[in-house]
Design a protein around this motif. Structure first.
Motif, PDB file in Angstrom:
ATOM      1  N   TRP A 656       0.851  -1.183   0.000  1.00 51.17           N
ATOM      2  CA  TRP A 656       0.000   0.000   0.000  1.00 51.17           C
ATOM      3  C   TRP A 656       0.889   1.236   0.000  1.00 51.17           C
ATOM      4  N   GLY A 657       1.058   1.831  -1.181  1.00 46.97           N
ATOM      5  CA  GLY A 657       1.976   2.949  -1.335  1.00 46.97           C
ATOM      6  C   GLY A 657       1.300   4.294  -1.202  1.00 46.97           C
ATOM      7  N   ILE A 658       2.101   5.334  -1.224  1.00 45.84           N
ATOM      8  CA  ILE A 658       1.634   6.693  -1.031  1.00 45.84           C
ATOM      9  C   ILE A 658       0.819   7.167  -2.231  1.00 45.84           C
ATOM     10  N   ASP A 659      -0.225   7.938  -1.937  1.00 40.69           N
ATOM     11  CA  ASP A 659      -0.981   8.624  -2.975  1.00 40.69           C
ATOM     12  C   ASP A 659      -0.473  10.062  -3.022  1.00 40.69           C
ATOM     13  N   PRO A 660       0.201  10.470  -4.091  1.00 36.62           N
ATOM     14  CA  PRO A 660       0.793  11.816  -4.118  1.00 36.62           C
ATOM     15  C   PRO A 660      -0.237  12.939  -4.153  1.00 36.62           C
ATOM     16  N   ILE A 667      -2.505   4.002  -1.905  1.00 38.67           N
ATOM     17  CA  ILE A 667      -3.001   3.323  -3.106  1.00 38.67           C
ATOM     18  C   ILE A 667      -2.840   1.827  -2.863  1.00 38.67           C
ATOM     19  N   PRO A 668      -3.934   1.098  -2.692  1.00 36.32           N
ATOM     20  CA  PRO A 668      -3.844  -0.340  -2.372  1.00 36.32           C
ATOM     21  C   PRO A 668      -3.532  -1.166  -3.607  1.00 36.32           C
ATOM     22  N   ASN A 669      -2.257  -1.252  -3.960  1.00 43.17           N
ATOM     23  CA  ASN A 669      -1.839  -1.936  -5.190  1.00 43.17           C
ATOM     24  C   ASN A 669      -2.089  -3.439  -5.156  1.00 43.17           C
ATOM     25  N   GLY A 670      -2.372  -3.980  -4.003  1.00 44.88           N
ATOM     26  CA  GLY A 670      -2.646  -5.409  -3.881  1.00 44.88           C
ATOM     27  C   GLY A 670      -3.269  -5.689  -2.535  1.00 44.88           C
ATOM     28  N   ALA A 671      -3.317  -6.952  -2.192  1.00 46.54           N
ATOM     29  CA  ALA A 671      -3.852  -7.322  -0.884  1.00 46.54           C
ATOM     30  C   ALA A 671      -3.005  -6.681   0.207  1.00 46.54           C
ATOM     31  N   GLY A 672      -3.638  -6.287   1.286  1.00 42.09           N
ATOM     32  CA  GLY A 672      -2.904  -5.661   2.374  1.00 42.09           C
ATOM     33  C   GLY A 672      -3.832  -5.148   3.440  1.00 42.09           C
ATOM     34  N   HIS A 673      -3.252  -4.430   4.394  1.00 42.17           N
ATOM     35  CA  HIS A 673      -4.045  -3.926   5.507  1.00 42.17           C
ATOM     36  C   HIS A 673      -3.324  -2.743   6.148  1.00 42.17           C
ATOM     37  N   ALA A 674      -4.078  -2.015   6.971  1.00 34.79           N
ATOM     38  CA  ALA A 674      -3.534  -0.946   7.805  1.00 34.79           C
ATOM     39  C   ALA A 674      -4.451  -0.826   9.006  1.00 34.79           C
ATOM     40  N   SER A 675      -3.915  -0.386  10.132  1.00 33.48           N
ATOM     41  CA  SER A 675      -4.732  -0.259  11.338  1.00 33.48           C
ATOM     42  C   SER A 675      -4.273   0.929  12.145  1.00 33.48           C
ATOM     43  N   ASN A 751      -8.975  -2.809 -10.750  1.00 31.41           N
ATOM     44  CA  ASN A 751      -8.810  -1.400 -10.435  1.00 31.41           C
ATOM     45  C   ASN A 751      -8.196  -1.249  -9.052  1.00 31.41           C
ATOM     46  N   ILE A 752      -7.503  -0.181  -8.847  1.00 32.53           N
ATOM     47  CA  ILE A 752      -6.765  -0.015  -7.602  1.00 32.53           C
ATOM     48  C   ILE A 752      -7.518   0.867  -6.610  1.00 32.53           C
ATOM     49  N   GLY A 753      -7.928   2.043  -7.027  1.00 34.85           N
ATOM     50  CA  GLY A 753      -8.634   2.940  -6.128  1.00 34.85           C
ATOM     51  C   GLY A 753      -7.701   3.666  -5.188  1.00 34.85           C
TER      52      GLY A 753
END
Length: 792
Positions: A656-660, A667-675, A751-753
């Motif tokens: 999950w990389g930065i959205d400039p 930007i959730p480029n793939g499976a992942g998480h954040a909390s 799509n990424i979103g």
């Protein structure tokens, strides 16, 4: 109705119109030719009434009457004329391919939402034609009126929109519900037309398969998925003209042939006005050359009569388009010429598209991307070289068989590309490529389909491999497409219905479809280019395509509207104190301005992910320093809100990389998480919110327990509510996750979103606190949505 109803209506209407025209000319045409001919007849039949401003009732009656007469008077009996054979199978397969987003979605919708969004004004035009024809009338000020005035005054072509509106009236179904099915039906009709042309060269299933693959050309498919109603309509009418011309060559009845072609020519002009002229001019020249060199016909004085008849019939049948031809030509030339400026240079494109995208194969998923990863890039290059190499054999072989269909389609596209392509903007070039792409694929596959002897098996294998590459390209595009969030769209309609006839409404969201779906009310969308009044910001900046909270807008601008509609959101500021909440649904809140209090000044405390912040004493002091006698203060206290930004989460997946473009977003480029850890002060019921855009569902957990999910395309800056839960005071862990694995049947799956903040907000209304000026210091440091200086 969205899937089956529109298909049946188009099939029966086109079949009936084709049979009626056939009967009028005392002909017996191929069953395959009836549907494309009927499409052209239908456009010619319905368009004049709309130009006269009489609405959809005469068009529905006329189209229904002509079609019914044709069905009842079918030469040889209706049972023998209904079935177009394998061409119909090809058309049905194309229809399903173009309708996949709706079929997989499981509910009426359309594709291309929040991408180009030209469908918003195409729907608006079709709906307006149903009621008022092409006349603007005395519409009150609104975003709807501004768009309609701009397009109707420019001579914008209305052929496809008129036919769409007619089917909407015939089926008693809203335009938006059948929009994707209508585009798919046009593409299916084009496939039937090309099947008719191919059947003169290929036997059995090969002709139908070639037509199916041709209409699956990737760039054309992607333009259809973004709502390109005019482009697909022009492809369908041009393919119909070629099929009709090929029939005319066989009949060798000049007057009958001229009459048949004139209907197709008038329909193409109705669909795309001046843009159709280069294609029609090229076809006229090529038809003459084919007669002269392929069929060895002497073009002497005997052909003057048929030529004049064809030109006269075209002029009469195309009167609605010819009346605005000069106007639209001037507008198109100014906006799409190679020296044009602004958005018309590139539009939705990220770059000028390469000519190689004519080949129908683009294994990147997104046609705008300049780079394709390996090995897909190599496969795309191989497919491109192969298809272009097959064009000459396909053309020469068809001419040797004295069949001119391939020559007409391929050379028509080549002439237009050679003359027009260098003289227009990259945006217009993309449309030219999308229109020409099926023709290129068609000519290449004809060469393989006609192989015999020892070459037959390798040719079929190569043809199958190219078809597979084209279908794979389409599936990649489908997996990145966007479909409209119909639940929220229906909420827009309900909101517009509530404010019907109540005055101008500020629609404070960048939602390009609001002007259509909320048109029952007089709405103004201030973040669009065409609107009664563009947004006036406290700190002016580029606004198109963005969202700004009410607190970021100048108070006189906001106060100028008697009604305001805002999205439900934990970060949205309440309108000024003189507005009262009068309507709400799952997505929108509607407010009405009251006579009192009079708002004199407004101190906003808006943040990106919160409507409130601690008030600074200095700012309050400046506001009250020159307050008139009798003025008071009103403070807006937002409900308790706690949030975290996933970018700064210590527990965030690396993928999950930065959205400039947005602070704190990922930007959730793939499976992942954040909390994140969120503190709440008191027990109660809390709404769980996530900000962003979610082509793929995002699961939410609170303290390790499921707390709903958010999904679907969203407008800029907005939130979606995942659930509502009971929580006690203290610290709570909120986590958001995108699951691994993919549902390959779902549209937009790749799509990424973007994911912004996740928040917990107390479910209680925002409170207004009134206090005398003398107590203004009591607000210093208080966390407020805003403070206002008012006079009762």
């Amino acid at each position: 109705m969205a899937v089956v109803g529109v298909l049946l209506a188009m099939w029966l209407s086109f079949l009936g119109c084709g049979l009626a025209f056939e009967r009028a000319l005392r002909l017996r045409l191929s069953n395959m030719l009836l549907l494309p001919l009927g499409l052209c007849v239908a456009i010619v039949v319905v368009l004049p009434g709309y130009e006269l401003g009489v609405g959809d009732v005469p068009a529905v009656v006329l189209l229904g009457g002509v079609a019914l007469a044709g069905l009842l008077l079918a030469d040889g009996g209706l049972r023998n004329r209904v079935n177009p054979g394998l061409a119909g199978v090809a058309g049905l397969a194309v229809y399903v391919l173009y309708m996949l987003p709706v079929i997989a979605h499981g509910h009426w919708t359309w594709s291309g939402y929040d991408f180009v969004n030209d469908s918003s004004f195409e729907m608006l035009l079709a709906e307006h034609l149903k009621g008022y024809g092409s006349a603007l009338g005395s519409m009150p000020e609104s975003s709807e009126r501004e768009f309609l005035h701009s397009y109707l005054s420019s001579g914008y072509p209305l052929g496809t929109q008129a036919l769409l509106g007619t089917f909407s009236g015939l089926l008693q179904t809203p335009v938006a519900v059948i929009y994707q099915g209508y585009i798919a039906g046009l593409a299916a009709t084009a496939a039937v037309a090309l099947s008719s042309v191919a059947a003169r060269l290929l036997v059995g299933w090969r002709a139908a398969f070639v037509a199916l693959v041709a209409l699956s050309a990737n760039l054309t498919y992607q333009y259809a998925l973004q709502g390109g109603i005019k482009e697909i309509g022009l492809i369908a009418t041009l393919c119909a003209i070629v099929a009709i011309a090929c029939e005319g060559f066989i009949l060798m009845r000049p007057y009958v042939g001229a009459t048949l072609v004139s209907v197709g020519t008038a329909a193409a002009l109705g669909v795309y006005n001046a843009v159709a002229l280069p294609y029609l001019g090229a076809l006229a020249l090529l038809i003459a050359l084919v007669l002269l060199f392929v069929y060895r016909v002497r073009l002497d004085r005997r052909w003057i009569g048929p030529a004049l008849l064809g030109a006269a019939l075209t002029a009469v049948l195309a009167i609605p388009a010819l009346l605005t031809l000069r106007t639209f030509f001037s507008v198109a030339q100014a906006g799409q010429g190679s020296s044009g400026v602004g958005a018309t240079q590139f539009g939705q494109l990220l770059r000028a598209l390469p000519l190689s995208q004519l080949n129908g194969v683009w294994l990147a998923g997104e046609y705008r991307l300049p780079v394709i990863p390996e090995p897909a890039a190599t496969l795309t290059v191989i497919a491109s070289v192969t298809i272009f190499a097959l064009l000459a054999p396909g053309l020469l072989w068809s001419l040797r068989r004295r069949q001119a269909g391939v020559a007409l389609t391929l050379l028509m596209a080549a002439l237009v590309m050679a003359i027009i392509y260098p003289r227009v903007s990259p945006y217009a070039q993309g449309k030219l490529l999308a229109i020409a792409s099926p023709v290129v694929v068609f000519a290449a596959l004809i060469a393989l389909g006609g192989a015999r002897g020892r070459l037959a098996a390798p040719a079929l294998l190569l043809g199958g491999a190219l078809a597979l590459a084209i279908f794979a390209s389409d599936m990649l595009a489908y997996s990145r497409g966007r479909v409209a969030p119909t639940r929220r769209i229906e909420a827009i309609t309900k909101t517009g219905d509530h404010f019907r006839g109540q005055g101008l409404v500020l629609w404070n969201e960048f939602e390009e479809y609001a002007k259509y779906f909320a048109r029952a009310a007089r709405i103004s969308v201030p973040f669009e280019a065409l609107t009664p009044q563009q947004v006036q910001l406290r700190h002016p900046t580029y606004f198109y395509g963005h969202y700004f909270d009410l607190d970021e807008e100048l108070l006189p601008f906001v106060e100028g509207y008697p009604f305001i509609v805002i999205r439900r959101s934990p970060a949205a500021s309440r309108p000024p104190a003189n507005y009262t909440l009068v309507y709400e649904n799952d997505y929108y809140l509607g407010w009405r301005r009251e006579a009192t209090p009079q708002v004199l000044d407004h101190l906003p405390e808006q943040q990106l992910y919160s409507p409130s912040a601690p008030v600074q004493c200095r700012a309050l002091q400046r506001m009250v320093a020159h307050a008139p006698h009798g003025a008071q203060l009103i403070a807006a206290l937002a409900p308790e809100l706690s949030w975290f930004e996933p970018l700064y989460s210590r527990d965030r997946s690396f993928a999950w990389g930065i959205d400039p473009d947005q602070r704190g977003a990922v930007i959730p480029n793939g499976a992942g998480h954040a909390s994140g850890k969120l503190n709440i002060a008191s027990a109660g019921r809390y709404a769980v919110w996530v900000q962003g855009d979610f082509p793929r569902p995002i699961e939410v957990r609170v303290d390790g327990r499921p707390a709903g999910s958010v999904s679907g395309s969203n407008t800029p800056g907005q939130w979606l509510q995942a659930s509502s839960i009971e929580l006690g005071p203290g610290r709570h862990t909120v986590s958001i996750a995108r699951a691994a694995g993919r549902d390959h049947l779902a549209p937009g799956e790749w799509n990424i979103g973007v994911i912004g903040a996740a928040a917990l907000q107390r479910e209680s209304p925002e409170r207004l606190r009134r206090l005398p000026l003398g107590r203004w210091r009591s607000l210093c440091g208080a966390r407020l949505d805003w403070a206002e200086l008012v006079r009762a």
